[in-house]
Design an enzyme around this catalytic site. Structure first.
Site, PDB file in Angstrom:
ATOM      1  N   HIS A 298     -13.579   3.285   9.352  1.00 42.14           N
ATOM      2  CA  HIS A 298     -12.801   2.138   8.880  1.00 42.14           C
ATOM      3  C   HIS A 298     -13.367   1.601   7.559  1.00 42.14           C
ATOM      4  CE1 HIS A 298     -10.275  -1.636  10.085  1.00 42.14           C
ATOM      5  NE2 HIS A 298      -9.819  -0.999   9.018  1.00 42.14           N
TER       6      HIS A 298
ATOM      7  N   ASP B 288      -8.994   6.931   9.502  1.00 39.09           N
ATOM      8  CA  ASP B 288     -10.006   5.936   9.148  1.00 39.09           C
ATOM      9  C   ASP B 288     -10.058   4.819  10.182  1.00 39.09           C
ATOM     10  OD1 ASP B 288     -11.909   4.712   7.250  1.00 39.09           O
ATOM     11  OD2 ASP B 288     -10.333   3.200   6.965  1.00 39.09           O
TER      12      ASP B 288
ATOM     13  N   ILE C  32       0.838  -1.202   0.000  1.00 32.30           N
ATOM     14  CA  ILE C  32       0.000   0.000   0.000  1.00 32.30           C
ATOM     15  C   ILE C  32       0.869   1.246   0.000  1.00 32.30           C
ATOM     16  CG2 ILE C  32      -1.741   1.318   1.263  1.00 32.30           C
ATOM     17  CD1 ILE C  32      -2.834  -1.349   2.325  1.00 32.30           C
TER      18      ILE C  32
ATOM     19  N   PRO D  92       1.889  -2.149   9.764  1.00 37.52           N
ATOM     20  CA  PRO D  92       0.970  -3.029  10.488  1.00 37.52           C
ATOM     21  C   PRO D  92       1.007  -2.720  11.975  1.00 37.52           C
ATOM     22  CG  PRO D  92       3.002  -4.182  10.010  1.00 37.52           C
ATOM     23  CD  PRO D  92       3.103  -2.851   9.322  1.00 37.52           C
TER      24      PRO D  92
ATOM     25  N   GLU E  47     -13.146  -0.913  16.694  1.00 37.51           N
ATOM     26  CA  GLU E  47     -13.954  -0.816  15.482  1.00 37.51           C
ATOM     27  C   GLU E  47     -15.177   0.069  15.731  1.00 37.51           C
ATOM     28  OE1 GLU E  47     -13.419  -2.029  12.293  1.00 37.51           O
ATOM     29  OE2 GLU E  47     -11.430  -2.305  13.154  1.00 37.51           O
TER      30      GLU E  47
ATOM     31  N   ARG F 221      -3.649   1.464  11.284  1.00 42.17           N
ATOM     32  CA  ARG F 221      -4.289   0.929  12.473  1.00 42.17           C
ATOM     33  C   ARG F 221      -4.386   2.046  13.506  1.00 42.17           C
ATOM     34  NH1 ARG F 221      -6.248  -3.060  10.429  1.00 42.17           N
ATOM     35  NH2 ARG F 221      -6.014  -5.216  11.131  1.00 42.17           N
TER      36      ARG F 221
END
Length: 313
Positions: free
Chosen positions: A281, A256, A156, A204, A261, A232
């Site tokens: 997200h 985001d 990415i 990550p 969550e 994250r």
């Protein structure tokens, strides 16, 4: 053997079931749940007799898996897998695959949506024009010529680098391993933070990256700089970022991802910070990405059943 898909995966139920049945063939019974349930009791009930399960990004821990004596394989329909208790999986010899790569395009797209929105004040412009206002106070910068910093040079991050180059940015990157990427200058993180106009996070979540961007790191950034987090939530200290925005230490941010969550609590500091765009997200969730993910899930299942599992983590 039994395969349990524990939740919908963003494509039509009929299509997903057909793809999964084709992947299983006559080797596994397929059970599919078309509702997402995250409570431990329901997950235990759904997983109890499974030899293999598919799940995306909800917590799947020891408290569930210890009630699943047949469980041998988990397919994580997501890039990150920090929400799965990997220590327990290693203890019990449970193999885990992920679906890295399906969302590369989608995440990179949103990064630039964020940047353009912050630079050109699209949301405020939309609001003011509906109230009979003008562009006064809403004129922002161009991307061309800006120093663009990327923390994390995986798939990415490198796609973001290519797009940034197309916008005419000077691209800098920081990663554990320097790479030979045309047009990208690899620097240490302090240099990146202090010199770049745009900083985009693409690492990550690991013990080493939790809290990677905190008060000290934000203080090194330009007061005109913006921060983008589609990686994250725990990588950034949310309170420190909110304070930096509210105090004018940096010019803007777009996030985001959060510590949990969505739904996000109304009192979360970033929901009340100045010049901060927040999304639920959604970076990974384009129509095309959801289909790519389903294909990778089924490829993982086929490979596992053939005795040659792929995308193991």
């Amino acid at each position: 053997m039994k395969l349990v898909i524990l939740e919908p995966l963003g494509i039509a139920d009929e299509k997903l079931v057909a793809m999964a049945q084709e992947a299983c063939g006559d080797k596994m019974e397929l059970v599919y749940y078309n509702t997402r349930k995250e409570d431990t009791e329901t997950l235990i009930e759904r997983s109890r007799d499974a030899d293999a399960v598919v799940l995306s990004n909800f917590k799947y821990g020891r408290d569930v898996m210890e009630h699943c004596p047949n469980l041998k394989y988990i397919c994580v329909a997501f890039t990150g897998y920090d929400h799965v208790d990997m220590e327990y999986c290693r203890e019990k010899g449970i193999q885990v695959s992920n679906c890295a790569g399906y969302s590369t395009v989608a995440v990179a797209d949103l990064v630039f949506g964020f940047i353009i929105d912050l630079y050109r004040s699209i949301i405020p412009c939309n609001e003011v024009v509906r109230k009979g206002g003008t562009k006064a106070g809403l004129i922002g910068p161009e991307m061309e010529g800006k120093k663009f910093g990327i923390i994390g040079a995986g798939a990415i991050g490198l796609r973001v680098a290519r797009i940034a180059q197309a916008f005419g940015c000077e691209v800098y990157a920081y990663s554990r391993t320097k790479k030979d990427v045309p047009g990208v200058t690899f620097v240490d993180m302090d240099t990146l933070l202090s010199t770049c106009d745009i900083v985009s996070l693409h690492v990550p979540q690991t013990p080493a990256t939790v809290g990677l961007i905190g008060k000290e790191e934000l203080a090194k950034m330009k007061s005109s700089a913006i921060l983008i987090n589609t990686a994250r939530g725990p990588i950034v200290d949310s309170q420190a970022l909110a304070d930096a925005l509210n105090n004018g230490e940096i010019a803007g941010a777009a996030v985001d991802v959060f510590e949990k969550e969505p739904p996000i609590p109304e009192d979360h500091p970033l929901l009340h910070a100045k010049n901060c765009i927040a999304t639920p997200h959604v970076a990974f969730a384009s129509n095309e990405a959801m289909y790519k993910r389903a294909v990778i899930v089924c490829d993982n299942i086929k490979a596992y059943l053939a005795g040659n599992p792929i995308n193991l983590v």
